[in-house]
Design an enzyme around this catalytic site. Sequence first.
Site, short mmCIF file in Angstrom:
data_model
loop_
_atom_site.label_atom_id
_atom_site.label_comp_id
_atom_site.label_asym_id
_atom_site.label_seq_id
_atom_site.Cartn_x
_atom_site.Cartn_y
_atom_site.Cartn_z
N GLY A 241 8.85 -4.82 -4.34
CA GLY A 241 7.35 -4.38 -3.90
C GLY A 241 7.16 -3.51 -2.88
N SER A 242 6.06 -3.99 -2.43
CA SER A 242 5.66 -3.00 -1.31
C SER A 242 6.25 -3.16 -0.13
CB SER A 242 3.77 -3.08 -1.15
OG SER A 242 3.93 -4.45 -0.65
N THR A 243 6.30 -2.03 0.77
CA THR A 243 6.95 -2.11 2.11
C THR A 243 6.24 -3.02 2.98
OG1 THR A 243 8.08 0.21 1.58
CG2 THR A 243 7.85 -0.50 3.90
N GLU A 263 13.93 -4.43 -2.14
CA GLU A 263 13.81 -3.00 -2.74
C GLU A 263 12.39 -2.64 -2.78
OE1 GLU A 263 12.91 -0.26 -4.91
OE2 GLU A 263 13.55 -1.41 -6.98
N CYS A 297 8.73 2.96 -8.19
CA CYS A 297 9.12 3.16 -6.82
C CYS A 297 9.73 4.10 -6.44
CB CYS A 297 9.88 1.86 -6.46
SG CYS A 297 11.27 1.27 -7.53
P1 NAI Z 1 3.25 -6.68 -3.51
O1 NAI Z 1 4.21 -6.10 -2.60
O2 NAI Z 1 1.98 -6.94 -2.91
O3 NAI Z 1 3.30 -7.20 -4.81
C1 NAI Z 1 4.70 -7.47 -5.06
C2 NAI Z 1 5.04 -8.98 -5.48
O4 NAI Z 1 5.12 -9.66 -4.06
C3 NAI Z 1 3.86 -9.73 -6.14
O5 NAI Z 1 4.76 -10.60 -7.13
C4 NAI Z 1 3.23 -10.47 -5.13
O6 NAI Z 1 2.56 -11.52 -5.76
C5 NAI Z 1 4.18 -10.92 -4.08
N1 NAI Z 1 3.78 -11.12 -2.88
C6 NAI Z 1 2.44 -10.45 -2.32
N2 NAI Z 1 2.38 -10.93 -0.99
C7 NAI Z 1 3.50 -11.60 -0.50
C8 NAI Z 1 3.73 -12.41 0.29
N3 NAI Z 1 3.15 -12.39 1.56
N4 NAI Z 1 4.93 -12.98 0.38
C9 NAI Z 1 5.72 -13.04 -0.77
N5 NAI Z 1 5.48 -12.42 -1.90
C10 NAI Z 1 4.10 -11.74 -2.06
O7 NAI Z 1 2.17 -5.10 -4.28
P2 NAI Z 1 1.11 -5.11 -4.89
O8 NAI Z 1 0.14 -5.26 -3.50
O9 NAI Z 1 0.85 -5.26 -5.97
O10 NAI Z 1 0.97 -3.45 -4.64
C11 NAI Z 1 0.51 -2.54 -3.47
C12 NAI Z 1 1.27 -1.39 -3.27
O11 NAI Z 1 2.54 -1.68 -3.42
C13 NAI Z 1 1.09 -0.36 -4.53
O12 NAI Z 1 0.12 0.48 -4.40
C14 NAI Z 1 2.52 0.33 -4.44
O13 NAI Z 1 2.28 1.42 -3.27
C15 NAI Z 1 3.67 -0.66 -3.68
N6 NAI Z 1 4.34 -1.25 -4.94
C16 NAI Z 1 5.55 -0.76 -4.93
C17 NAI Z 1 6.53 -1.61 -5.56
C18 NAI Z 1 7.99 -1.13 -5.88
O14 NAI Z 1 8.66 -1.21 -6.72
N7 NAI Z 1 8.38 -0.40 -4.82
C19 NAI Z 1 6.11 -2.29 -6.73
C20 NAI Z 1 4.67 -2.62 -6.61
C21 NAI Z 1 4.00 -2.31 -5.68
#
Ligand code: NAI
Length: 776
Positions: A241-243, A263, A297
Amino acid sequence: MSVKEIFDTMDYGTAPESAAEALAWLVDGGDRFGLFIGGKMTDPGAVFEAKNPATGEVLAHLTQATEADVEAAVTAARKAQSKWAKDSKARAKVLYALARLVQKHARLFAVLETLDNGKPIRESRDIDVALVARHFYYHAGMAQLMDEELPGREALGVCGQIIPWNFPLLMLAWKVAPAIAMGNTVVLKPAEYTSLTALLFAQICQEAGVPKGVVNIVTGDGAVGEMIVTHPGLDKIAFTGSTTVGRRIREATAGSGKSLTLELGGKSPYIVFEDADIDSAIEGLVDAIFFNQGQVCCAGSRLLVQEGIAEDFHARLVARMGNLRIGNPLDKSIDVGAIVDPVQLQRIESLVAKGGAEGTVHQPVKAPEGCFYPPTLVSGLEPSSLLMQEEIFGPVLVSTTFRTPAEAVQVANNTRYGLAASVWTENVNLALDIAPKLVAGVVWVNGSNMFDAAAGFGGVRESGFGREGGWEGLMAYTKPAGKATLVKPAKAHMKPDDVEVLGLDRTAKLYIGGKQARPDGGYSQAIYSPKGKLLGHSSIASRKDIRNAVEAAQGAKGWAKATAHNRAQVLYFIGENLSARADEFATRIRDLTGTTEAKAQAEVAEAIDTLFTYAAWCDKLDGAAKPVPMRGVALAMNEPVGVIGAFCDDRPLAGLIEVIAPAIAMGNRVIAVASEAYPLAATDFYQVLDTSDVPAGVVNILTGSHAELAKTMAGHMDVEAVWSFSSAEISAVIEKESAGNLKRTWVNNGLSRTYPARDWLAQATEVKTIWVPYGE
Ligand code: NAI
């Protein structure tokens, strides 16, 4: 009408895929879904909506898991784990059944994924679901081979897995398949925008005979993610997910003893040299940045094009973008679908609004009304522009130019991320010269966004750590078998009442940049034998000394380029020179620790043996050529991690050599902090280094308080990894402070275990996967 006229006027016909089967599945599910815990779907609790981003329609209602639900899922997973871990061949059969069932239900999975996520059906059908099946097949094989090929390794236990919304089912497969293949059980949380295929997968688990509790799926938002991350009953967290969230998870798990793989984001360069096959490079670019609306990503989101061809390249690219079809994702003719959610659309819009004016914005096709964003090129940016640095996570390509290959590398690496990179040139020499210089976990030569279960995937820098896929991916889900023992840090011997007075000042200095250096603070401490004899003084290093050592280590980059043979020679030489002084070191160890002569000699022998072992390994940690099912080969190349900081255990000499030898064998530079209680064998070792042709800065040794130094070392932005074999407290500090630049950490959490050389070598290297065209 002539053929030419037909071609000129012909519009494409729509070819919509039917959503009937998927909608019926949702209706069968009763519209309100519970959680998958202990092999059963629970009754729905408080719910939130799952929407189709292309239309805004509500597809279903999903349960927001509670603390009690997460507890139940972890308990079910724990209960199932030991039995599941017992029979790897039985696991292989279950994984194989999952692969078969994914294929059987491929169409339903693909349509459901497209409805829920908005990605074009062409992609979910031909890429996502196909790769999911491949992942389960591949890991069915890994389970089958585990006993024979991974002797002495065992499952970590129960894994919490948190995945994003961009490849909902594929990320599930990447997480679940290797974990359960190796005998772990899992509690997985899909992203709140895209949970439907995970729930269909739960049903497939029942059909495939996955024993209850092996796979548990809890839905909900980030709060549920946090419940998983902080649950004390888990052995590992795997996150994509996000950094920002990755960093938070690093901090939240610090000191908990949980393993972690992250990742995270990227801003991957797509480098086009003037001798590239331009048409192919443009097609590749369409895949690199418009695939999945750029919500990838490792998207090739930063175009670096050589100056001489830039104008023509941009013109051709904009023309190609003008032919992209954007709209209903269920239409098989569509290239660009919907953005996952209005929140993400708004994020893309606001970033482009903020940074677009620094360059020229090209949007040759319009997006339809709703949650869509048009394919966009922002050209003429500077490498430091906002849009060149920030991950946009949308169909927005940003571009700059370069003049020489060296400049291309410099601009490409000018990012805090390090996930992937593409290199386009028809010159094999140039491509293979550039590939090792790019700071990235994956490099595609004349290609982009290629993935396979056999090829490792993952990043460096703020793109995270750990690899998914291949043999290297299994390191993240296994550990050496056997029990760990509690570390009892040694206490320095106290000053007796009547100290024997020595005439000479025998204060051992620090060893930085190949020289003995006075500690910056000017302080030292007296070191006594257990019987109270003053053995000498050791320097107390401070933050400034860490910074100096890092600078020296960073200055010794040439070591990474030394040939493996050359590194081996240096390690053998150190071993030889240590042997020549074995008796002297044994006496020192005995004086420091009070151990017996025999044990002291055994420790010296062990240190020499370790040096010889890693001298042997220098030129034997082979890379691999992965048989990926494409016209190519994926090379797995072992690269050094960079600068490694290491806190040693209390074996005065063996504890020091144990960290230095594997680190430098693989081309890293090391800053070793000697045993706090018994530092004087490490300081004697300076002279061995001085006589062994070790280039200045490759090995730096500090003495002093681990607690004082751990924070600075782990927080330093130019240190790439930190290891600790010191106390549990030091482990916790290191994990927490490492969140700054998301450096790799390898800490003992106060538990001691013997790691085989392969584990040390894996910690001392980054696997870079380089995809090169090969064969037909
Ligand atoms: P996110 O990182 O918030 O979400 C990814 C997962 O983490 C989701 O299942 C979410 O419910 C969970 N999550 C959120 N906050 C958490 C916490 N505090 N503890 C544990 N789990 C948590 O990504 P989001 O907000 O949907 O997207 C934001 C930005 O992140 C995007 O604009 C993009 O730039 C980036 N992103 C990058 C990804 C990648 O594969 N590298 C994938 C998704 C988003």
